[in-house]
Design a protein around this motif. Structure first.
Motif, PDB file in Angstrom:
ATOM      1  N   GLY A 151       0.756  -1.088   0.034  1.00  0.00           N
ATOM      2  CA  GLY A 151       0.075   0.044   0.051  1.00  0.00           C
ATOM      3  C   GLY A 151       0.943   1.387   0.117  1.00  0.00           C
ATOM      4  N   ILE A 152       0.309   2.473  -0.198  1.00  0.00           N
ATOM      5  CA  ILE A 152       1.267   3.601  -0.132  1.00  0.00           C
ATOM      6  C   ILE A 152       0.132   4.630   0.574  1.00  0.00           C
ATOM      7  N   GLY A 153       1.037   5.887   1.064  1.00  0.00           N
ATOM      8  CA  GLY A 153       0.349   6.904   1.796  1.00  0.00           C
ATOM      9  C   GLY A 153      -0.208   6.459   3.030  1.00  0.00           C
ATOM     10  N   GLY A 154      -1.785   6.746   3.168  1.00  0.00           N
ATOM     11  CA  GLY A 154      -2.198   6.239   4.246  1.00  0.00           C
ATOM     12  C   GLY A 154      -2.472   4.530   4.505  1.00  0.00           C
ATOM     13  N   SER A 155      -2.284   3.955   3.342  1.00  0.00           N
ATOM     14  CA  SER A 155      -2.322   2.545   3.289  1.00  0.00           C
ATOM     15  C   SER A 155      -0.978   1.822   3.670  1.00  0.00           C
ATOM     16  N   ASP A 156      -0.097   2.867   3.936  1.00  0.00           N
ATOM     17  CA  ASP A 156       1.228   2.219   4.278  1.00  0.00           C
ATOM     18  C   ASP A 156       1.760   2.907   5.642  1.00  0.00           C
ATOM     19  N   ALA A 204      -3.456  -3.430   0.333  1.00  0.00           N
ATOM     20  CA  ALA A 204      -4.296  -2.133   1.033  1.00  0.00           C
ATOM     21  C   ALA A 204      -4.346  -0.942   0.103  1.00  0.00           C
ATOM     22  N   SER A 205      -5.752  -0.692   0.025  1.00  0.00           N
ATOM     23  CA  SER A 205      -5.882   0.401  -0.983  1.00  0.00           C
ATOM     24  C   SER A 205      -7.287   0.957  -0.705  1.00  0.00           C
ATOM     25  N   LYS A 206      -7.554   1.915  -0.388  1.00  0.00           N
ATOM     26  CA  LYS A 206      -8.822   2.490  -0.234  1.00  0.00           C
ATOM     27  C   LYS A 206      -9.437   2.556  -1.561  1.00  0.00           C
ATOM     28  N   THR A 207      -8.890   3.189  -2.607  1.00  0.00           N
ATOM     29  CA  THR A 207      -9.586   3.041  -3.837  1.00  0.00           C
ATOM     30  C   THR A 207      -9.378   1.878  -4.793  1.00  0.00           C
ATOM     31  N   PHE A 208      -8.106   1.194  -4.462  1.00  0.00           N
ATOM     32  CA  PHE A 208      -7.832   0.113  -5.165  1.00  0.00           C
ATOM     33  C   PHE A 208      -7.622   0.499  -6.526  1.00  0.00           C
ATOM     34  N   THR A 209      -6.974   1.618  -7.002  1.00  0.00           N
ATOM     35  CA  THR A 209      -6.821   2.002  -8.239  1.00  0.00           C
ATOM     36  C   THR A 209      -5.403   2.768  -8.306  1.00  0.00           C
ATOM     37  N   THR A 210      -4.637   2.789  -6.971  1.00  0.00           N
ATOM     38  CA  THR A 210      -3.536   3.560  -6.960  1.00  0.00           C
ATOM     39  C   THR A 210      -2.346   2.939  -7.826  1.00  0.00           C
ATOM     40  N   LEU A 211      -1.596   3.585  -8.752  1.00  0.00           N
ATOM     41  CA  LEU A 211      -0.782   3.114  -9.519  1.00  0.00           C
ATOM     42  C   LEU A 211       0.098   2.366  -8.827  1.00  0.00           C
ATOM     43  N   GLN A 349       3.758  13.269   8.957  1.00  0.00           N
ATOM     44  CA  GLN A 349       3.890  14.375   7.962  1.00  0.00           C
ATOM     45  C   GLN A 349       2.843  14.056   6.953  1.00  0.00           C
ATOM     46  N   GLN A 350       2.190  12.798   6.767  1.00  0.00           N
ATOM     47  CA  GLN A 350       1.168  12.860   6.002  1.00  0.00           C
ATOM     48  C   GLN A 350      -0.279  13.360   6.656  1.00  0.00           C
ATOM     49  N   LEU A 351      -0.334  12.865   7.766  1.00  0.00           N
ATOM     50  CA  LEU A 351      -1.374  13.596   8.709  1.00  0.00           C
ATOM     51  C   LEU A 351      -1.401  15.015   8.825  1.00  0.00           C
ATOM     52  N   MET A 353       0.464  17.339   6.936  1.00  0.00           N
ATOM     53  CA  MET A 353       0.700  18.200   5.677  1.00  0.00           C
ATOM     54  C   MET A 353      -0.183  18.038   4.485  1.00  0.00           C
ATOM     55  N   GLU A 354      -0.723  16.634   4.503  1.00  0.00           N
ATOM     56  CA  GLU A 354      -1.776  16.246   3.428  1.00  0.00           C
ATOM     57  C   GLU A 354      -3.239  16.863   3.754  1.00  0.00           C
ATOM     58  N   SER A 355      -3.183  17.152   5.258  1.00  0.00           N
ATOM     59  CA  SER A 355      -4.545  17.524   5.682  1.00  0.00           C
ATOM     60  C   SER A 355      -4.487  19.126   5.552  1.00  0.00           C
ATOM     61  N   GLY A 500      -4.336  18.304  -4.404  1.00  0.00           N
ATOM     62  CA  GLY A 500      -2.896  18.626  -4.615  1.00  0.00           C
ATOM     63  C   GLY A 500      -2.091  17.376  -5.078  1.00  0.00           C
ATOM     64  N   VAL A 501      -2.506  16.110  -4.917  1.00  0.00           N
ATOM     65  CA  VAL A 501      -1.660  14.934  -5.266  1.00  0.00           C
ATOM     66  C   VAL A 501      -2.078  14.687  -6.636  1.00  0.00           C
ATOM     67  N   GLU A 502      -3.224  15.023  -7.105  1.00  0.00           N
ATOM     68  CA  GLU A 502      -3.759  14.569  -8.488  1.00  0.00           C
ATOM     69  C   GLU A 502      -2.939  14.802  -9.894  1.00  0.00           C
ATOM     70  N   GLY A 504       0.088  15.761 -10.547  1.00  0.00           N
ATOM     71  CA  GLY A 504       1.576  14.780 -10.563  1.00  0.00           C
ATOM     72  C   GLY A 504       1.078  13.611 -10.916  1.00  0.00           C
ATOM     73  N   LYS A 505       0.056  12.821 -10.496  1.00  0.00           N
ATOM     74  CA  LYS A 505      -0.139  11.671 -10.828  1.00  0.00           C
ATOM     75  C   LYS A 505      -0.703  11.721 -12.363  1.00  0.00           C
ATOM     76  N   GLN A 506      -1.673  12.640 -12.696  1.00  0.00           N
ATOM     77  CA  GLN A 506      -2.101  12.676 -14.239  1.00  0.00           C
ATOM     78  C   GLN A 506      -0.787  12.814 -15.017  1.00  0.00           C
TER      79      GLN A 506
HETATM   80  O1  LIG Z   1      -5.590   4.064  -0.076  1.00  0.00           O
HETATM   81  P1  LIG Z   1      -5.295   4.222  -1.612  1.00  0.00           P
HETATM   82  O2  LIG Z   1      -6.467   4.598  -2.251  1.00  0.00           O
HETATM   83  O3  LIG Z   1      -4.463   3.418  -2.362  1.00  0.00           O
HETATM   84  O4  LIG Z   1      -4.463   5.792  -1.496  1.00  0.00           O
HETATM   85  C1  LIG Z   1      -3.162   6.079  -1.035  1.00  0.00           C
HETATM   86  C2  LIG Z   1      -2.900   7.247  -0.982  1.00  0.00           C
HETATM   87  O5  LIG Z   1      -2.755   7.986  -2.065  1.00  0.00           O
HETATM   88  C3  LIG Z   1      -3.362   9.039  -2.620  1.00  0.00           C
HETATM   89  O6  LIG Z   1      -2.597   9.546  -3.564  1.00  0.00           O
HETATM   90  C4  LIG Z   1      -3.597   9.998  -1.474  1.00  0.00           C
HETATM   91  O7  LIG Z   1      -2.729  11.325  -1.422  1.00  0.00           O
HETATM   92  C5  LIG Z   1      -3.443   9.265  -0.120  1.00  0.00           C
HETATM   93  O8  LIG Z   1      -4.236  10.393   0.755  1.00  0.00           O
HETATM   94  C6  LIG Z   1      -3.684   8.068   0.037  1.00  0.00           C
HETATM   95  O9  LIG Z   1      -3.765   7.527   1.553  1.00  0.00           O
END
Ligand SMILES: O=P(O)(O)OC[C@H]1O[C@H](O)[C@H](O)[C@@H](O)[C@@H]1O
Length: 771
Positions: A151-156, A204-211, A349-351, A353-355, A500-502, A504-506
């Motif tokens: 997982g990454i971000g909050g899922s890590d 672990a991924s809330k969206t299950f789409t995180t690259l 830092q995530q809690l 600064m991302e907030s 703000g994270v969008e 860069g992803k795109q």
């Molecule tokens: O759990 P996910 O949907 O995979 O998201 C993982 C992370 O990626 C995103 O880009 C957000 O910036 C984070 O807030 C999130 O925790």
């Protein structure tokens, strides 16, 4: 001017700051002996000591007045009531429901969510207990011993931090690993010493789409499949998903029976106590996980009910506002004096600064005051020997949060006394410093004295508790969550979105497409174009070709597989195979003489040669045992007029058969070719000539053995040799290649049949990979 800066309390604070800024903490302490007593608040096992802040009673009065003027209490109540306070996403922010006792009622859109939360916790508990008791078995029947959270971000960050923080309470029989970065090194290092049949992946991924997570999840599945011989049923035993996206989980191949869900009202950085905490629960056990939830809940209740003046998250949040907005402080250092909290600053830092890294108000107006500061830190005492110098004597004001515990979880000798002495001394030194006079009184000469002066007047908080436990960790995290919320409320920003994270992803998706299609014209700015061009060139150099040699690519590789009885050649992107005779008299010259007319008209840019003998640093080290002479030092590049890579023939076929993990390749041909690949690195091996029975491995399982012993006995020896090598080298799987593999009717477990055409695939891959 913004509404915030127009507020009565804000204006009062501005004025007050001008006056107070002229006072040193030394003066404030001297003038107010009861300060240490008064500026201390306790709640749920934590003591907040904020006496060393540049404040007096008036400051606090103004700050609490500001909180009230900004409607903090009403907004807090709205959060607890499940209102959709995350207005840009039209969602509630209800992490407090994740740790609410079962009897509580918290409604979202009229539905009580608490029973759903507890239903998931119950399923997680059953699963965690199965793993911990060794009841959950991998595909080979062995119990799961390794847990890899992907997982990454909050899922890590939450799972990693919580595991490290509570490692003391964890089941040491289990190996916990965490993979987050899309850099494959993260995955490779996490699994390099793990047996796939004992490894559980938690995706672990809330969206299950995180690259990043999906890329790593697919690599994890490939790694497992390679070891499970492609048996798709193994996925069910080795993968679980933590997500809100049922459909995507199913599409990945994980059934909903193995999915633990949560809800859109849980933000990623507020999710370590949701299903995202499954790895934590497995590590420390459901009971300790419950204690952690109780710790969270106790702090929630404190935040919800305590008057602002005694409310820890409120006080902490307001002190942050004081320095950020009235003293121009740009950062906050978080300095835990507890080794187990080493990942706590990264988590925060995530809690934080991302907030609170936002520049527009809830209404969308640009703010005209600073918002979220930069959070950073390292565990003490390590930081003292690195960056503390700047905090003590640099030109910036850096408020510090020190975290310490009365008792160590690993008490030994004087260690803990020294640790705590250091944190107390640091707070003292920062606040009171050392004046020029004091320095001179110590006999320091005038020239050196200014360098030895500590200005002091640097604020810090001491956060103290009895012991780091699941419960104190829960309340510590909740303390920061609500402190972040307090600040967001004052700043009138949304702490629950992260747009703000969008961008860069795109853009990354567009750039990766341009990297992988090197002929695509670039239409970015000149700097971006230059960077992409730089990487395209580097990539071309590393692979020796651009674009990579694929069937559709104009770039062609000629792959030649030299065997004891045949020489075969194929061109990438062309299924036609050329086969010629080989044998004991074959020299490079006679081979080329046959080959040239056979491949007349073929266009290629590079050549790969699979050579049936040992190489040293990519050069032929010995003539082949089963062919003629003259191979050592032969200049193939000159003969073909193209770049040539020579690789051991078994290694070439191995490379073509490789599907991740640790693979042992055995080529059953004229001789016995052997190669081992670990995480993409090929190790050609000359195992064939090691002693076996009365002779060598090759003598029994090579062509000579087959002829001498007959198929049945030969078959038995092949199985025996495979078993011996499996025991010695512990591969995840074995691939048997070479022409004689066709004589094997059945294969032992964990052994797969290689396809001879894989030699060509390996030859083509050789120019794709650095391998
Ligand atoms: O759990 P996910 O949907 O995979 O998201 C993982 C992370 O990626 C995103 O880009 C957000 O910036 C984070 O807030 C999130 O925790």
């Amino acid at each position: 001017m913004s509404a915030l800066r127009e507020k009565v309390a804000w204006r009062a604070l501005e004025k007050h700051q001008q006056e107070l800024a002229t006072h040193h903490l030394r003066d404030l302490f001297a003038a107010d002996p009861g300060r240490a007593e008064r500026y201390r608040a306790d709640a749920v096992g934590w003591q907040l000591d904020y006496a060393r802040h540049r404040i007096n009673d008036q400051t606090l009065d103004h700050l609490f007045a500001l909180a009230r003027e900004c409607g903090l209490e009403a907004r807090r109540d709205a959060m607890f009531a499940g209102e959709k306070i995350n207005t840009t996403e039209q969602r509630a922010a209800l992490h407090i429901a994740l740790r609410a006792p079962a009897r509580k009622v918290i409604k979202v859109d009229g539905t009580n969510v608490v029973p759903e939360v507890h239903a998931v916790l119950k399923r997680m508990t059953a699963f965690a207990n199965d793993i911990r008791a060794g009841r959950w078995l991998g595909f080979s029947g062995r119990p799961i011993r390794n847990i890899v959270n992907v997982g990454i971000g909050g899922s890590d960050l939450g799972p990693v931090m919580a595991f490290e923080a509570l490692r003391h309470f964890s089941d040491r029989k289990l190996q916990m690993r965490f993979v987050s970065n899309v850099d494959y090194t993260d995955f490779a290092e996490a699994v390099h010493d793990l047996r796939p049949d004992e490894t559980l992946f938690i995706i672990a991924s809330k969206t299950f789409t995180t690259l990043e997570t999906m890329t790593n999840a697919h690599s994890a599945r490939d790694w497992l499949m390679a070891a499970a011989g492609g048996d798709k049923k193994a996925v069910a035993k080795h993968f679980v998903a933590l997500s809100t996206n049922e459909k995507a989980v199913e599409e990945f191949g994980i059934s909903t029976d193995h999915m633990y869900g949560f809800w859109d009202w849980v933000g990623g950085r507020y999710s370590m106590d949701s299903a995202i905490g499954l790895s934590t629960m497995i590590a420390i056990g459901p009971k300790a996980f419950d204690e952690m939830l109780a710790g969270f809940h106790a702090m929630d209740e404190h935040f919800r009910t305590a008057p602002l003046e005694r409310n820890l998250p409120v006080i902490m949040g307001l002190l942050g506002i004081w320095y950020t907005d009235f003293f121009g402080a740009e950062t906050v250092a978080v300095l835990p004096y507890e080794q187990y909290l080493k990942r706590f600053p990264a988590y925060l830092q995530q809690l934080t600064m991302e907030s609170n890294g936002k520049h527009v108000t809830l209404e969308g107006d640009t703010v005209d005051y600073p918002t979220g500061p930069i959070y950073w830190g390292e565990p003490g005492t390590n930081g003292q020997h690195s960056f503390y110098q700047l905090i003590h004597q640099g030109t910036r004001l850096i408020p510090c949060d020190f975290v310490g515990f009365a008792r160590s979880l690993n008490p030994s000798g004087r260690h803990h006394d020294l640790l705590i002495a250091n944190v107390i001394a640091q707070a003292e030194a920062l606040a009171f410093g050392k004046t020029l006079q004091q320095v001179k009184d110590e006999g320091i000469d005038d020239a050196l004295a200014p360098h030895r002066v500590f200005e002091g007047n640097r604020p810090s908080t001491l956060l103290l508790a009895e012991r780091l436990t699941p419960s104190t960790l829960g309340s510590l995290v909740a303390l920061y969550e609500h402190s972040v919320f307090t600040q967001a409320t004052i700043w009138n920003i949304n702490p629950f979105d992260q747009w703000g994270v969008e961008l860069g992803k795109q853009l990354a998706l567009r750039v990766v497409e341009e990297i992988e299609s090197p002929r695509k014209p670039l239409h970015h700015d000149s700097a971006t174009n230059a960077a992409i061009t730089w990487y395209r060139k580097a990539r071309r150099k590393a692979t020796g070709s651009a674009p990579a040699p694929t069937a559709t690519s104009p770039h062609r590789v000629l792959a030649i597989d030299i065997g004891g009885s045949h020489v075969k050649a194929m061109l990438s992107g062309n299924p036609r195979e050329v086969v010629m005779k080989s044998g004991r008299t074959l020299t490079p010259e006679t081979m080329l003489k046959q080959l040239r007319p056979a491949i007349r008209g073929w266009k290629y840019d590079a050549v790969s040669i699979g050579y049936p003998g040992p190489l040293l640093h990519d050069h032929i080290a010995q003539d082949p045992r089963n062919l003629g002479k003259g191979w050592i030092g032969f200049d193939f590049a000159k003969a073909f007029g193209r770049p040539v890579k020579v690789i051991n023939d078994a290694a070439m076929q191995a490379l073509g058969s490789y599907e991740g993990g640790r693979m042992l390749f055995l080529g059953l041909g004229t001789g016995l070719g052997t190669a081992f690949i670990v995480d993409g690195i090929i190790e050609p091996m000359e195992l064939a000539h090691l002693p076996y029975k009365k002779s060598t491995f090759e003598d029994y399982v090579g062509e000579r053995g087959l002829k001498r012993l007959g198929k049945k006995k030969w078959h038995a020896h092949v199985i025996d040799v495979v078993e011996q090598l499996k025991a010695a080298l512990e591969p995840d799987y074995v691939v048997l290649g070479g022409g004689n593999v066709r004589h094997l009717a059945e294969l032992p477990e964990g052994v797969r049949r290689g396809d001879n055409h894989n030699a060509f695939a390996g030859g083509f891959r050789l120019w794709e990979n650095k391998a």
